[in-house]
Design a protein around this motif. Structure first.
Motif, PDB file in Angstrom:
ATOM      1  N   ALA A   1      50.331 -83.303  93.487  1.00  0.00           N
ATOM      2  CA  ALA A   1      49.975 -84.953  92.383  1.00  0.00           C
ATOM      3  C   ALA A   1      51.069 -84.688  91.242  1.00  0.00           C
ATOM      4  O   ALA A   1      51.697 -85.236  90.172  1.00  0.00           O
ATOM      5  N   PHE A   2      51.305 -83.432  90.644  1.00  0.00           N
ATOM      6  CA  PHE A   2      52.315 -83.206  89.506  1.00  0.00           C
ATOM      7  C   PHE A   2      53.635 -83.374  89.852  1.00  0.00           C
ATOM      8  O   PHE A   2      54.238 -83.555  89.144  1.00  0.00           O
ATOM      9  N   ASN A   3      53.595 -83.662  91.403  1.00  0.00           N
ATOM     10  CA  ASN A   3      55.267 -83.517  91.696  1.00  0.00           C
ATOM     11  C   ASN A   3      55.314 -85.037  91.419  1.00  0.00           C
ATOM     12  O   ASN A   3      56.306 -85.847  90.691  1.00  0.00           O
ATOM     13  N   GLY A   4      54.283 -86.318  91.663  1.00  0.00           N
ATOM     14  CA  GLY A   4      54.618 -87.309  91.361  1.00  0.00           C
ATOM     15  C   GLY A   4      54.359 -87.650  90.501  1.00  0.00           C
ATOM     16  O   GLY A   4      55.429 -88.556  89.804  1.00  0.00           O
ATOM     17  N   ILE A   5      53.904 -86.624  89.185  1.00  0.00           N
ATOM     18  CA  ILE A   5      54.133 -87.693  87.812  1.00  0.00           C
ATOM     19  C   ILE A   5      55.804 -87.167  87.354  1.00  0.00           C
ATOM     20  O   ILE A   5      56.737 -87.720  86.569  1.00  0.00           O
ATOM     21  N   SER A   6      56.064 -85.896  87.536  1.00  0.00           N
ATOM     22  CA  SER A   6      56.962 -85.524  87.997  1.00  0.00           C
ATOM     23  C   SER A   6      58.441 -86.230  87.867  1.00  0.00           C
ATOM     24  O   SER A   6      59.041 -86.568  87.186  1.00  0.00           O
ATOM     25  N   TYR A   7      58.121 -86.472  89.362  1.00  0.00           N
ATOM     26  CA  TYR A   7      59.284 -87.710  89.900  1.00  0.00           C
ATOM     27  C   TYR A   7      59.293 -88.964  89.159  1.00  0.00           C
ATOM     28  O   TYR A   7      60.633 -89.718  88.776  1.00  0.00           O
ATOM     29  N   SER A   8      58.257 -89.226  88.912  1.00  0.00           N
ATOM     30  CA  SER A   8      58.042 -90.817  87.935  1.00  0.00           C
ATOM     31  C   SER A   8      59.076 -90.165  86.914  1.00  0.00           C
ATOM     32  O   SER A   8      59.554 -91.454  86.436  1.00  0.00           O
ATOM     33  N   PHE A   9      58.780 -89.548  85.581  1.00  0.00           N
ATOM     34  CA  PHE A   9      59.104 -89.629  84.970  1.00  0.00           C
ATOM     35  C   PHE A   9      60.798 -88.936  84.555  1.00  0.00           C
ATOM     36  O   PHE A   9      61.319 -89.737  84.219  1.00  0.00           O
ATOM     37  N   ARG A  10      61.184 -88.326  85.794  1.00  0.00           N
ATOM     38  CA  ARG A  10      62.067 -88.352  86.088  1.00  0.00           C
ATOM     39  C   ARG A  10      63.153 -89.691  86.103  1.00  0.00           C
ATOM     40  O   ARG A  10      64.244 -89.780  85.917  1.00  0.00           O
ATOM     41  N   THR A  11      62.215 -90.202  87.212  1.00  0.00           N
ATOM     42  CA  THR A  11      63.375 -91.535  87.825  1.00  0.00           C
ATOM     43  C   THR A  11      62.928 -93.118  87.093  1.00  0.00           C
ATOM     44  O   THR A  11      63.025 -94.084  87.182  1.00  0.00           O
ATOM     45  N   GLN A  12      62.470 -92.963  86.102  1.00  0.00           N
ATOM     46  CA  GLN A  12      61.097 -94.014  85.932  1.00  0.00           C
ATOM     47  C   GLN A  12      61.546 -94.736  84.595  1.00  0.00           C
ATOM     48  O   GLN A  12      60.557 -93.555  83.849  1.00  0.00           O
TER      49      GLN A  12
END
Length: 118
Positions: A11-22
């Motif tokens: 879940a935190f990986n998904g939040i991190s991905y979104s923060f980095r890319t969006q």
């Protein structure tokens, strides 16, 4: 227990991905921090905090679902496809509606307090 804790990692990986890319996700984060600061300054009631937090959570969830949808569409339709574009547009529209409702919620709660504080 390991499986349960690993779920948090994903879940935190998904939040991190979104923060980095969006960019929009980062903008929502920044606006949320500013709103939280204003809310502390104005001394919101518990009920008002709950409405503000709910509005922010809905925006973040919509943004995460939008990112997931865009990623999935890119996976299944790497070449241009009008229907794939429409799916992305509809998903972005859901974020827009959530953000507008959060804005209205914030205005209804914060504006009277800001006017009264002046």
């Amino acid at each position: 227990m390991k499986k349960f804790l690993k779920g948090f990692y994903f879940a935190f990986n998904g939040i991190s991905y979104s923060f980095r890319t969006q960019l929009n996700f980062r903008i929502h984060c920044l606006i949320s921090l500013l709103v939280i600061a204003v809310c502390f300054y104005l001394g919101l009631t518990t009920a008002e905090w709950l409405w503000i937090i709910a509005a922010m959570a809905i925006v973040f969830m919509a943004e995460l679902f939008n990112t997931a949808m865009e990623t999935l569409v890119d996976l299944v339709s790497p070449k241009f496809n009008p229907k794939a574009g429409l799916i992305k547009d509809i998903s972005a529209a859901a974020v827009l509606i959530a953000a507008l409702m959060a804005l209205i919620t914030g205005i209804l709660i914060l504006l009277p307090k800001i006017i009264h504080a002046s």
